[in-house]
Scaffold this motif. Structure first.
Motif, mmCIF file in Angstrom:
data_model
loop_
_atom_site.group_PDB
_atom_site.id
_atom_site.type_symbol
_atom_site.label_atom_id
_atom_site.label_comp_id
_atom_site.label_asym_id
_atom_site.label_seq_id
_atom_site.Cartn_x
_atom_site.Cartn_y
_atom_site.Cartn_z
ATOM 1 N N GLN A 69 54.730 46.110 43.589
ATOM 2 C CA GLN A 69 55.411 45.039 42.864
ATOM 3 C C GLN A 69 55.930 43.993 43.842
ATOM 4 O O GLN A 69 56.301 44.341 44.956
ATOM 5 N N PRO A 70 55.950 42.732 43.385
ATOM 6 C CA PRO A 70 55.552 42.239 42.058
ATOM 7 C C PRO A 70 54.035 42.327 41.861
ATOM 8 O O PRO A 70 53.270 41.991 42.767
ATOM 9 N N PHE A 71 53.622 42.782 40.674
ATOM 10 C CA PHE A 71 52.206 42.952 40.372
ATOM 11 C C PHE A 71 51.587 41.644 39.885
ATOM 12 O O PHE A 71 52.112 40.998 38.973
ATOM 13 N N SER A 72 50.456 41.283 40.475
ATOM 14 C CA SER A 72 49.662 40.174 39.940
ATOM 15 C C SER A 72 48.821 40.731 38.784
ATOM 16 O O SER A 72 48.731 41.951 38.602
ATOM 17 N N ARG A 73 48.178 39.862 38.030
ATOM 18 C CA ARG A 73 47.304 40.342 36.954
ATOM 19 C C ARG A 73 46.140 41.142 37.541
ATOM 20 O O ARG A 73 45.689 42.134 36.948
ATOM 21 N N GLU A 74 45.692 40.738 38.709
ATOM 22 C CA GLU A 74 44.626 41.493 39.378
ATOM 23 C C GLU A 74 45.094 42.911 39.706
ATOM 24 O O GLU A 74 44.348 43.880 39.547
ATOM 25 N N ASP A 75 46.351 43.029 40.142
ATOM 26 C CA ASP A 75 46.917 44.350 40.423
ATOM 27 C C ASP A 75 46.952 45.210 39.161
ATOM 28 O O ASP A 75 46.636 46.411 39.200
ATOM 29 N N LEU A 76 47.346 44.591 38.043
ATOM 30 C CA LEU A 76 47.429 45.331 36.782
ATOM 31 C C LEU A 76 46.051 45.806 36.341
ATOM 32 O O LEU A 76 45.908 46.908 35.805
ATOM 33 N N TRP A 77 45.040 44.996 36.575
ATOM 34 C CA TRP A 77 43.670 45.407 36.244
ATOM 35 C C TRP A 77 43.236 46.580 37.124
ATOM 36 O O TRP A 77 42.568 47.504 36.652
ATOM 37 N N LEU A 86 40.609 58.090 35.634
ATOM 38 C CA LEU A 86 41.237 59.412 35.553
ATOM 39 C C LEU A 86 41.091 60.034 34.166
ATOM 40 O O LEU A 86 41.171 61.253 34.020
ATOM 41 N N ARG A 87 40.848 59.205 33.175
ATOM 42 C CA ARG A 87 40.629 59.718 31.822
ATOM 43 C C ARG A 87 39.138 59.906 31.513
ATOM 44 O O ARG A 87 38.776 60.282 30.398
ATOM 45 N N GLY A 88 38.293 59.622 32.489
ATOM 46 C CA GLY A 88 36.858 59.811 32.299
ATOM 47 C C GLY A 88 36.228 58.779 31.389
ATOM 48 O O GLY A 88 35.187 59.025 30.769
ATOM 49 N N ILE A 89 36.837 57.593 31.316
ATOM 50 C CA ILE A 89 36.323 56.524 30.460
ATOM 51 C C ILE A 89 35.341 55.655 31.246
ATOM 52 O O ILE A 89 35.638 55.216 32.362
ATOM 53 N N ARG A 90 34.207 55.413 30.656
ATOM 54 C CA ARG A 90 33.203 54.589 31.334
ATOM 55 C C ARG A 90 33.656 53.133 31.381
ATOM 56 O O ARG A 90 34.016 52.545 30.356
ATOM 57 N N LEU A 91 33.668 52.559 32.575
ATOM 58 C CA LEU A 91 34.139 51.185 32.736
ATOM 59 C C LEU A 91 33.045 50.192 32.340
ATOM 60 O O LEU A 91 31.906 50.304 32.791
ATOM 61 N N PRO A 92 33.382 49.216 31.501
ATOM 62 C CA PRO A 92 32.398 48.202 31.116
ATOM 63 C C PRO A 92 32.144 47.233 32.269
ATOM 64 O O PRO A 92 32.920 47.176 33.234
ATOM 65 N N ASP A 93 31.099 46.472 32.156
ATOM 66 C CA ASP A 93 30.715 45.528 33.208
ATOM 67 C C ASP A 93 31.485 44.222 33.029
ATOM 68 O O ASP A 93 30.903 43.178 32.717
ATOM 69 N N TRP A 94 32.792 44.280 33.231
ATOM 70 C CA TRP A 94 33.636 43.089 33.143
ATOM 71 C C TRP A 94 34.001 42.644 34.558
ATOM 72 O O TRP A 94 34.153 43.479 35.454
ATOM 73 N N PRO A 95 34.167 41.348 34.751
ATOM 74 C CA PRO A 95 34.527 40.846 36.094
ATOM 75 C C PRO A 95 35.800 41.506 36.638
ATOM 76 O O PRO A 95 35.891 41.804 37.838
ATOM 77 N N GLN A 96 36.767 41.742 35.767
ATOM 78 C CA GLN A 96 38.061 42.302 36.204
ATOM 79 C C GLN A 96 37.933 43.739 36.711
ATOM 80 O O GLN A 96 38.812 44.232 37.420
ATOM 81 N N LEU A 97 36.858 44.429 36.330
ATOM 82 C CA LEU A 97 36.701 45.833 36.687
ATOM 83 C C LEU A 97 35.567 46.068 37.675
ATOM 84 O O LEU A 97 35.184 47.217 37.946
ATOM 85 N N LYS A 98 35.042 44.976 38.218
ATOM 86 C CA LYS A 98 33.931 45.101 39.172
ATOM 87 C C LYS A 98 34.384 45.808 40.445
ATOM 88 O O LYS A 98 35.527 45.673 40.875
ATOM 89 N N ASN A 99 33.477 46.545 41.014
ATOM 90 C CA ASN A 99 33.710 47.221 42.306
ATOM 91 C C ASN A 99 34.873 48.225 42.275
ATOM 92 O O ASN A 99 35.563 48.416 43.275
ATOM 93 N N THR A 100 35.092 48.836 41.139
ATOM 94 C CA THR A 100 36.134 49.871 41.058
ATOM 95 C C THR A 100 35.676 51.101 41.846
ATOM 96 O O THR A 100 34.609 51.656 41.563
ATOM 97 N N PRO A 101 36.473 51.529 42.846
ATOM 98 C CA PRO A 101 36.067 52.665 43.699
ATOM 99 C C PRO A 101 36.345 54.007 43.022
ATOM 100 O O PRO A 101 37.314 54.703 43.341
ATOM 101 N N THR A 102 35.481 54.377 42.100
ATOM 102 C CA THR A 102 35.701 55.571 41.276
ATOM 103 C C THR A 102 35.948 56.830 42.107
ATOM 104 O O THR A 102 36.894 57.583 41.853
ATOM 105 N N ARG A 103 35.123 57.048 43.118
ATOM 106 C CA ARG A 103 35.249 58.264 43.918
ATOM 107 C C ARG A 103 36.554 58.285 44.706
ATOM 108 O O ARG A 103 37.231 59.311 44.794
ATOM 109 N N ARG A 104 36.944 57.128 45.238
ATOM 110 C CA ARG A 104 38.187 57.054 46.013
ATOM 111 C C ARG A 104 39.402 57.295 45.119
ATOM 112 O O ARG A 104 40.389 57.910 45.529
#
Length: 404
Positions: A69-77, A86-104
């Motif tokens: 904090q303070p969190f930017s909108r990018e931080d919140l995404w 962590l809930r096992g939900i498949r991430l859609p191909d949205w710009p805000q969720l690109k390059n999410t390091p799932t394994r990390r």
């Protein structure tokens, strides 16, 4: 689960208001749910539950996402991406969720889950106080239980009907309930539902009140014809229960320092058909002095840290400070000292909090009994209710009898 853009954007907006604008989570969620009338029950549930989940696990998710904090909108995404992975939900191909390091994310979760303050997502100071006051074994269990989602519990308004009839009437509108062991008038919803929109609620057949909270008025054990003072009545949850237990006979004087809360109490009392309640605004000490030695029962539902109700108010742990807790303990001591004088000889003083900390509970009673006004009282009984033992809110209540 498939993520819908408009619902996720609503969650992000809500989190921004809660974390960055200091707004209360319940008010924010209430506003979000009015944003689009086309949203159905599942859409609304997603927004409410996801927002609360992310508030509850703020420290864990932000640590995994490596944002502060303070969190930017990018931080919140980034935090939202952690929640989804962590809930096992498949991430859609949205710009805000690109390059999410799932394994990390999964690896970091495993690492931080070994450290209680991250695993249970709480501030350092709260972790220290909890362990110090409750001991490590109990604190481990209690903070874990307080991180679970709160159940929806109803209290039957016995002024208008029985628990059995209410259960039957709810079933007819497809709301299934279970009885709650040890809580005479309580019904537990099997599935969450917006009960406030039902005709049964509008007609005053029930109130929404946690099972632990319902034990307070019962513990006070008021009788028809008693004169009862609810000294910190607020909007009247326990006041209405007292009226039902007294079968609308006798008198309840509901006091509070906030006029707007008493106004809400009056509205709720009309709906509940509770006719033996009068309200008085504590604008000065004269209000208390006029009631000295007049009441059979004085209930002090004292202002407190609220640590027992983190299930339903998860944002409280981010708003609370150790300084506030010290200050509220001073307030509690003053209230017991001043308000105890309203109990008549032979009458009972009930002290209650929705805190789990002994320093706000047993210690306050012990301290009061050693004071000059406290010497007129004898300890009768107390109850310590912990969330990990009951599944409901954490509460404390004590009964003191004024000597004749």
């Amino acid at each position: 689960m498939r993520l819908h853009r408009n619902l996720v954007f609503a969650v992000i907006d809500g989190l921004n208001d809660i974390f960055e604008n200091g707004q209360y989570a319940d008010k924010v969620v209430e506003g979000l749910l009015k944003r689009d009338k086309r949203w159905g029950a599942r859409d609304r549930a997603f927004i409410a539950e996801t927002t609360y989940e992310m508030v509850r696990w703020k420290r864990l998710y932000s640590s995994i996402a490596d944002v502060k904090q303070p969190f930017s909108r990018e931080d919140l995404w980034r935090m939202f991406a952690v929640w989804a992975v962590l809930r096992g939900i498949r991430l859609p191909d949205w710009p805000q969720l690109k390059n999410t390091p799932t394994r990390r994310i999964k690896g970091k979760f495993e690492e931080l889950s070994k450290i209680r303050k991250y695993k249970e997502s709480i501030p350092d100071w709260l972790d220290q106080i909890g362990e110090q006051e409750l001991g490590e074994v109990v604190w481990n269990k209690e903070i874990s239980a307080l991180n679970e989602q709160a159940d929806v519990v109803l209290r039957t308004n016995t002024l208008k009907g029985s628990k059995q009839n209410l259960k039957k009437a709810l079933k007819e509108i497809e709301i299934e309930t279970d009885v709650v062991s040890g809580s005479k008038d309580a019904l537990l919803l099997k599935e969450r539902a917006n009960v406030f929109k039902t005709e049964l609620f509008k007609k005053g057949l029930f109130e929404v009140q946690d099972a632990s909270s319902q034990l307070v008025a019962a513990f006070a054990n008021p009788k028809p014809g008693n004169k009862v003072v609810d000294a910190c009545a607020g909007a009247g949850g326990k006041t209405l229960h007292l009226a039902a237990l007294m079968e609308n006979q006798g008198q309840i004087i509901a006091l509070d320092i906030y006029q707007n809360k008493l106004k809400e109490l009056k509205r709720r009392a009309r709906r509940a058909g509770a006719h033996n309640i009068t309200t008085r605004w504590i604008e000065n000490n004269k209000v208390i002095k006029k009631l000295h030695a007049k009441a059979d029962i004085v209930l002090i539902d004292a202002p407190c840290s609220g640590l027992g109700v983190l299930k339903r108010n998860p944002d409280a742990k981010w708003k609370l400070t150790p300084e506030f807790i010290e200050k509220i303990k001073e307030t509690q001591s003053k209230i017991i000292h001043d308000y105890s004088k309203m109990v008549k000889p032979g009458g009972n003083l009930i002290y209650a909090t929705c805190s789990i900390l002994p320093s706000e509970n047993q210690s306050q009673i012990k301290k009061f009994l050693s004071t000059e006004p406290g010497k007129d009282f004898t300890f009768v009984d107390d109850r310590k209710i912990l969330a990990h033992q009951t599944g409901f809110d954490g509460f404390y209540m004590a009964m003191l009898k004024k000597n004749n």
